[in-house]
Design a protein around this motif. Structure first.
Motif, mmCIF file in Angstrom:
data_model
loop_
_atom_site.group_PDB
_atom_site.id
_atom_site.type_symbol
_atom_site.label_atom_id
_atom_site.label_comp_id
_atom_site.label_asym_id
_atom_site.label_seq_id
_atom_site.Cartn_x
_atom_site.Cartn_y
_atom_site.Cartn_z
ATOM 1 N N VAL A 88 0.834 -1.214 0.000
ATOM 2 C CA VAL A 88 0.000 0.000 0.000
ATOM 3 C C VAL A 88 0.864 1.258 0.000
ATOM 4 O O VAL A 88 0.573 2.221 -0.723
ATOM 5 C CB VAL A 88 -0.965 0.000 1.212
ATOM 6 N N ASP A 89 1.953 1.262 0.784
ATOM 7 C CA ASP A 89 2.762 2.478 0.853
ATOM 8 C C ASP A 89 3.360 2.831 -0.511
ATOM 9 O O ASP A 89 3.475 4.002 -0.869
ATOM 10 C CB ASP A 89 3.830 2.406 1.952
ATOM 11 N N GLY A 90 3.710 1.822 -1.288
ATOM 12 C CA GLY A 90 4.223 2.078 -2.633
ATOM 13 C C GLY A 90 3.170 2.708 -3.531
ATOM 14 O O GLY A 90 3.461 3.642 -4.291
ATOM 15 N N SER A 91 1.935 2.215 -3.431
ATOM 16 C CA SER A 91 0.838 2.805 -4.214
ATOM 17 C C SER A 91 0.574 4.238 -3.777
ATOM 18 O O SER A 91 0.319 5.109 -4.609
ATOM 19 C CB SER A 91 -0.441 1.975 -4.061
ATOM 20 N N MET A 92 0.665 4.474 -2.472
ATOM 21 C CA MET A 92 0.463 5.836 -1.971
ATOM 22 C C MET A 92 1.536 6.767 -2.523
ATOM 23 O O MET A 92 1.244 7.887 -2.948
ATOM 24 C CB MET A 92 0.505 5.846 -0.436
#
Length: 195
Positions: free
Chosen positions: A67-71
């Motif tokens: 998720v942090d990469g997508s954010m």
């Protein structure tokens, strides 16, 4: 392998979670930190014989790591965010390995071999990512291989949940990780030919 080929199936959930966390004001780096804290708790849970809780936290940490990469891609990626992400991933793996090693000292030698294979594979991965002029959706070239993060989490989960077979799964993980490092070396030779 699964990170590369199965990501499209879970990406909608990852993307929606990223949107939700951005809406409440969290940054990608904050989620990286949360993921790290959750993942690092796995080792103590393993040591204190709470395997189900350790596996749940391991996978939650892995999900937030995606998720942090997508954010970051929805806002602004940062070089330091990449450093945090890669470093914290390794510390989570170290936490799991140490938890298992101290809980099951008879298998320390096999867990040490596993650690060596992870160091070998990640060294090739990071070096190729650094010297390659290829790029993809991440902030450096992501070199796919037989063992990616998801395969590692699957094998870690088996190691945690089935201690009677810990030696078998550890040596299997060692073999898969070593194969991946060699696979990446051969790919690197092709990618970097003439440079």
């Amino acid at each position: 392998m699964l990170d590369t080929h199965a990501r499209k199936y879970v990406q909608p959930l990852i993307g929606k979670t990223a949107d939700g966390l951005l809406r409440i004001g969290l940054t990608a780096n904050q989620v990286t930190g949360i993921s790290f804290i959750i993942g690092a708790a796995c080792g103590p849970l393993i040591f204190y014989d709470l395997p189900a809780a350790a596996v749940v936290l391991l996978w939650l940490s892995g999900f937030l790591d995606a998720v942090d990469g997508s954010m970051a891609r929805k806002t602004k990626t940062s070089a330091f965010g990449t450093v945090m992400d890669v470093t914290f991933d390794r510390i989570v793996e170290i936490s799991v390995i140490l938890g298992l090693a101290f809980r099951f000292p008879d298998t320390m030698w096999a867990l040490l071999l596993l650690s060596v294979s992870i160091i070998f594979s990640i060294t090739v991965f990071l070096t190729v990512g650094n010297v390659s002029d290829k790029s993809d959706m991440k902030s450096f070239y992501y070199q796919a291989g037989l063992a990616e993060r998801t395969e590692g989490f699957i094998l870690f989960s088996f190691m945690i949940m089935f201690p009677a077979m810990l030696l078998f799964f550890t040596l299997l993980f060692f073999a898969v990780e070593t194969f991946t490092g060699i696979q990446r070396m051969f790919e690197a030779k092709k990618i970097l030919k003439g440079t």
